[in-house]
Design an enzyme around this catalytic site. Structure first.
Site, PDB file in Angstrom:
ATOM      1  N   LYS A 149       0.847  -1.178   0.000  1.00  0.00           N
ATOM      2  CA  LYS A 149       0.000   0.000   0.000  1.00  0.00           C
ATOM      3  C   LYS A 149       0.892   1.239   0.000  1.00  0.00           C
ATOM      4  O   LYS A 149       1.623   1.494   0.975  1.00  0.00           O
ATOM      5  CB  LYS A 149      -0.916  -0.006   1.223  1.00  0.00           C
ATOM      6  CG  LYS A 149      -2.010  -1.049   1.168  1.00  0.00           C
ATOM      7  CD  LYS A 149      -3.064  -0.713   0.116  1.00  0.00           C
ATOM      8  CE  LYS A 149      -4.267  -1.626   0.200  1.00  0.00           C
ATOM      9  NZ  LYS A 149      -5.305  -1.256  -0.797  1.00  0.00           N
ATOM     10  N   LYS A 245     -13.788  -6.706  -7.957  1.00  0.00           N
ATOM     11  CA  LYS A 245     -14.217  -6.936  -6.579  1.00  0.00           C
ATOM     12  C   LYS A 245     -15.736  -7.051  -6.573  1.00  0.00           C
ATOM     13  O   LYS A 245     -16.425  -6.201  -7.153  1.00  0.00           O
ATOM     14  CB  LYS A 245     -13.780  -5.794  -5.656  1.00  0.00           C
ATOM     15  CG  LYS A 245     -12.273  -5.633  -5.525  1.00  0.00           C
ATOM     16  CD  LYS A 245     -11.941  -4.423  -4.650  1.00  0.00           C
ATOM     17  CE  LYS A 245     -10.441  -4.235  -4.489  1.00  0.00           C
ATOM     18  NZ  LYS A 245     -10.119  -3.007  -3.726  1.00  0.00           N
TER      19      LYS A 245
END
Length: 326
Positions: A149, A245
């Protein structure tokens, strides 16, 4: 007649999960159960503020559809009742699970998909200082695929320290819309130098035109810019891959449609997740035979998972049992 149960659940995260937009310490999910006689179908979703969704809004949307759901709707009826994203995802997956249990057949077979096999998932390193992320990389250097991240000042230093401390791990990066057009080329070059294979959503959705025609040595993947099939035209010429997703597509039904449409456009597929339990990972796993990258590590980042759960052996993720879903 079917009976609907809607439940809010909170699952503590092991530590703190931080991305470029902020931090959280728990996964707040909504589960749906549709019961029909002796059979029960389950689904789980994660309302996501980035898409202007909250848990109360999702619960309210499902409650508003209760009469229709308990009247015996099918999956084909869901789009007329619920907008895409979280609420639709939980209901769609619950009805898939219910259908499978009634038929005595797995969902992958009912959906005409390949049987999922054990697969390596990425393991996510939360955004932190370069030194802290370097130390975290050293602790998980045995994992074959790490997701980093990024999206703040110092990302080039983060990349150098992580690569030094995890020299054998494959790397993918998620900037979560945290870079800008003026540093895009430099950051993609730094990623290529570190051996990063894929970068997710480097620029804000809606401000990603700088990607169009940009020469790069690393695959660029749309996440916040990619939702359903209707968004594919906007991605053409800018992205090399899409992150599918189920909370973005509105369930497995739409995710399957999106995956096939993406393949027809020569877009690579990444199967991803929100922070959630094994119940949310199980339907997403049916897409893994179509995917070049798998990021379904949500349960690995929680303090505990639900039971029954998906079996993870390190980063190797096994298909769910029918007792969990599908």
């Amino acid at each position: 007649m079917p009976k609907l149960t809607i439940t809010e659940e909170r699952w503590p995260i092991a530590g703190r999960f931080t991305i470029s937009r902020g931090s959280k310490t728990e996964a707040h999910v909504v589960t749906v159960t549709v019961e029909d006689g002796p059979h029960r179908g389950h689904g789980e979703c994660v309302p996501y503020p980035r898409y202007e969704e909250t848990v109360p809004q999702v619960v309210a949307a499902l409650e508003a559809a209760r009469a229709d759901i308990e009247g015996g709707i099918t999956r084909q009826d869901i789009p007329s009742l619920l907008a895409p994203h979280a609420a639709r995802n939980a209901l769609d997956c619950a009805l898939w699970d219910l259908e499978a249990k009634k038929a005595g057949k797995p969902v992958w077979q009912l959906a005409g998909l390949a049987q999922p096999a054990a697969v390596v998932t990425a393991y996510t390193l939360s955004l932190d200082t370069p030194e802290a992320m370097g130390d975290a990389a050293a602790r998980v250097a045995h994992r074959p695929l790490l997701k980093l991240k990024l999206g703040r000042e110092g990302d080039d230093e983060r990349l150098k320290l992580i690569r030094r401390n995890a020299p054998k791990s494959r790397l993918i990066v998620d900037a979560n819309e945290g870079w800008a057009p003026d540093n895009l080329a430099a950051m993609l070059a730094a990623c290529a130098e570190a051996g990063v294979e894929l970068v997710e959503q480097p620029l804000p959705a809606g401000n990603d035109e700088a990607l169009r025609g940009l020469a790069r040595a690393v695959t660029v993947c749309a996440d916040e810019s990619a939702h359903g099939v209707e968004t594919l035209n906007q991605l053409t010429g800018k992205y090399d891959a899409i992150n599918i997703k189920l909370d973005k597509t509105g369930g497995l039904t739409s995710a399957i449609e999106l995956a096939h449409a993406a393949q027809s456009r020569d877009l690579k597929i990444m199967v991803g997740c929100m922070l959630a339990t094994s119940l949310a990972m199980a339907p997403a796993m049916l897409l893994t035979p179509l995917a070049a990258f798998v990021d379904l590590d949500g349960p690995l980042l929680l303090s505990q998972d639900r039971s029954p759960a998906i079996l993870y052996e390190g980063s190797l993720m096994h298909p769910p049992s029918a007792a969990l879903w599908g």
